[in-house]
Design an enzyme around this catalytic site. Structure first.
Site, PDB file in Angstrom:
ATOM      1  CG  ASP A  87      64.236  66.356  41.432  1.00 28.62           C
ATOM      2  OD1 ASP A  87      64.075  65.785  40.343  1.00 28.62           O
ATOM      3  OD2 ASP A  87      63.415  67.177  41.899  1.00 28.62           O
ATOM      4  CG  ASP A 148      60.038  67.282  36.525  1.00 26.96           C
ATOM      5  OD1 ASP A 148      58.948  67.026  35.986  1.00 26.96           O
ATOM      6  OD2 ASP A 148      60.280  68.364  37.071  1.00 26.96           O
TER       7      ASP A 148
END
Length: 371
Positions: A87, A148
């Site tokens: 991320d 994601d």
């Protein structure tokens, strides 16, 4: 409606600058945000809210607070604090890359390029994918990709544009292609995660960490796919990415409930206790706005998407916008219903994408996924 919603969000942000100080919001409990010292995967969203506030209003208080967060992100990278995950794009696209886009600050650009190199460490050459979680070779997560990650790829595409080094773009496109092939199902729904053999990249099986079941469609994952494939199209102009983004969007918006804000999983049984995920609706709306940027005026999907965005955002503003003294912007976000973590609370990414979609609707201001 959009302008008033933006003003409400920015007023809350002004108060939150004082409330949060040098800390970063994550998810709430009893309507109060849990704060951390920039150690979570979500901390870039607070920085992004501040930059959006500054771009929209010109208020220097937002700019100064945003710059402070970037200085904090510089320390985080230098000290390698909680960066062993994929991320990195969420963290640095909305902080230092945003500063570069707005101010052309050279130090912010260099910090963002260093962050792209950190993300590249997640590339697994044997399997040909970006590993989402855990250390290399991890028994449970070593072969796992998750949907994601499509929102982290813009950091790599951008690094290619800035440096001319094709390794960044090559890795991003290989991973996007793999995600399109294995995370997107034939009916245009999506897996949250997919597993591969760590040694040879052979596909094993789909699964979930957040959804109702391995074969269900977690709404936030579907939303990540909508926006993520649209952004891959922006950078590469590969028509398959835009087609995939549109297919995922139709699946999502065809399933809006009566109040136009989705439940946490499209396959979860619906009753009075079923949790929503307002953040999924905000992300999908922002992603659909990106798709519209790339459609010709006569495209058959344009009218459908314009109507869907209006419905989805109006549902958020009318029914889920929080009270004036609240810390968060929209109620009934869910972090992990499956895991019992903040299943019905404020979530900072929901606030970010809600504001991003609003300022794009009102003033054409995009987020910080590209320049």
């Amino acid at each position: 409606m959009w302008k008033q919603a933006i003003e409400d969000a920015l007023q809350k942000t002004r108060l939150n600058i004082e409330r949060f100080g040098d800390l970063f919001p994550h998810v709430s409990e009893n309507d109060v945000y849990h704060l951390n010292p920039n150690t979570d995967w979500t901390d870039g969203f607070w920085s992004g809210i501040l930059w959006l506030g500054y771009e929209y209003s010109g208020d220097k208080a937002f700019q100064q607070a945003a710059q402070k967060t970037v200085a904090n992100f510089k320390q985080r990278l230098e000290n390698n604090v909680a960066l062993d995950h994929h991320d990195i794009g969420f963290l640095y696209s909305l902080s230092s890359k945003a500063q570069w886009i707005i101010e052309k600050d050279e130090a912010a650009k260099q910090l963002t390029l260093q962050a792209a190199d950190v993300l590249m460490k997640r590339w697994r050459p044997k399997g040909q994918y970006i590993q989402a979680w855990g250390p290399e070779g991890d028994k449970e997560n070593g072969g796992r990709i998750i949907i994601d990650c499509l929102m982290n790829l813009p950091l790599l595409y951008w690094a290619y544009e800035q440096t001319g080094d094709a390794k960044y773009k090559d890795v991003a496109m290989i991973h996007a292609d793999l995600s399109r092939r294995y995370l997107v199902r034939g009916d245009d729904s999506s897996y949250h995660t997919f597993y591969f053999d760590q040694e040879n990249g052979e596909p094993l099986h789909g699964g979930t960490a957040q959804g109702y079941s391995d074969g269900s469609t977690w709404t936030r994952g579907q939303a990540w796919g909508i926006y993520g494939f649209a952004l891959s199209y922006h950078y590469t102009k590969n028509p398959l990415y835009l087609e995939t983004a549109k297919r995922l969007a139709r699946y999502f918006f065809d399933r809006l409930p009566q109040d136009d804000v989705v439940y946490w999983d499209f396959n979860a049984p619906v009753n009075v206790e079923t949790k929503r995920d307002s953040s999924a609706s905000a992300i999908a709306s922002a992603g659909a706005l990106e798709i519209l940027e790339h459609l010709p005026a006569d495209d058959a999907d344009r009218g459908y998407l314009e109507n869907a965005i209006q419905r989805s955002m109006a549902g958020l503003v009318k029914t889920y916008a929080s009270k004036p003294d609240a810390q968060g912007f929209i109620e009934r976000g869910s972090y992990s219903v499956r895991g019992g973590a903040a299943p019905d609370d404020f979530v900072i990414w929901g606030d970010y994408y809600y504001l991003e979609a609003l300022v794009r609707l009102e003033k054409g201001i995009r987020g910080y996924w590209y320049e």
